[in-house]
Each structure stands twice: as C-alpha cells, then as structure tokens.
Design a protein around this motif. Structure first.
Motif, short mmCIF file in Angstrom:
data_model
loop_
_atom_site.label_atom_id
_atom_site.label_comp_id
_atom_site.label_asym_id
_atom_site.label_seq_id
_atom_site.Cartn_x
_atom_site.Cartn_y
_atom_site.Cartn_z
N UNK A 72 0.84 -1.20 0.00
CA UNK A 72 0.00 0.00 0.00
C UNK A 72 0.88 1.25 0.00
N UNK A 73 1.97 1.21 0.73
CA UNK A 73 2.90 2.35 0.77
C UNK A 73 3.48 2.64 -0.62
N UNK A 77 2.91 6.02 -3.10
CA UNK A 77 4.01 6.81 -3.66
C UNK A 77 3.84 7.01 -5.17
N UNK A 78 3.13 6.13 -5.83
CA UNK A 78 2.90 6.25 -7.27
C UNK A 78 1.90 7.34 -7.62
N UNK A 79 0.98 7.63 -6.69
CA UNK A 79 -0.06 8.60 -7.00
C UNK A 79 0.25 9.99 -6.44
N UNK A 80 1.34 10.14 -5.75
CA UNK A 80 1.72 11.46 -5.21
C UNK A 80 2.60 12.19 -6.16
#
Length: 80
Positions: A72-73, A77-80
């Motif tokens: 999930x972490x 990080x991919x969508x930020x």
C-alpha cells in the motif's frame, strides 16, 4: 460438484484515513450469504454501515490474482 462459492465482505470507506474491509465468510449458496447479512445487520458497526455488504462469486480451483503486487505504501508513492 461445487464450482464456486459466494464470498461475503463488508467494506467501509472512511475519509482521509481510508477504510476497512472484513471478510465475513464463504457460502455454498447466495442464500447463505444473504442470511449472514440478515444476522449481522443489527450488530454495532454493521448497522451503522448497512450498504457496506458485498457478495462476490469466486470460482474454485483457479488463480484469481495472476500478477505481482506492491505494498500500500508503494501504491501511495505512485499517486503522489
């Protein structure tokens, strides 16, 4: 011969902190999952989120996830 089961989940989405999903059970017939919903609807939490119940059909003896996974972490990080 049973070729599939009915999976009952309760999913609650809750603002910024996400939500939660609970696997309630697996049933041979959809009626069993519906009966479980009827039993649980009066309990704390479930009665506050009655629309959270979801029934899905799961075919037996096959892979349902055929790709890799990330945490999930890592996904965040991919969508930020």
């Amino acid at each position: 011969m049973v070729t599939h089961v009915f999976i009952l989940w309760h999913v609650r989405v809750a603002g910024e902190n996400g939500g939660d999903a609970k696997l309630i059970g697996a049933y041979r017939e959809e009626a069993g999952a519906q009966a479980a919903i009827a039993r649980l609807l009066s309990l704390p939490g479930f009665r506050d989120h009655p629309a959270g119940f979801q029934i899905s059909i799961c075919e037996l003896d096959r892979d349902h996830w055929e790709e890799g996974f990330i945490s999930a972490k890592e996904a965040l990080s991919l969508i930020r």
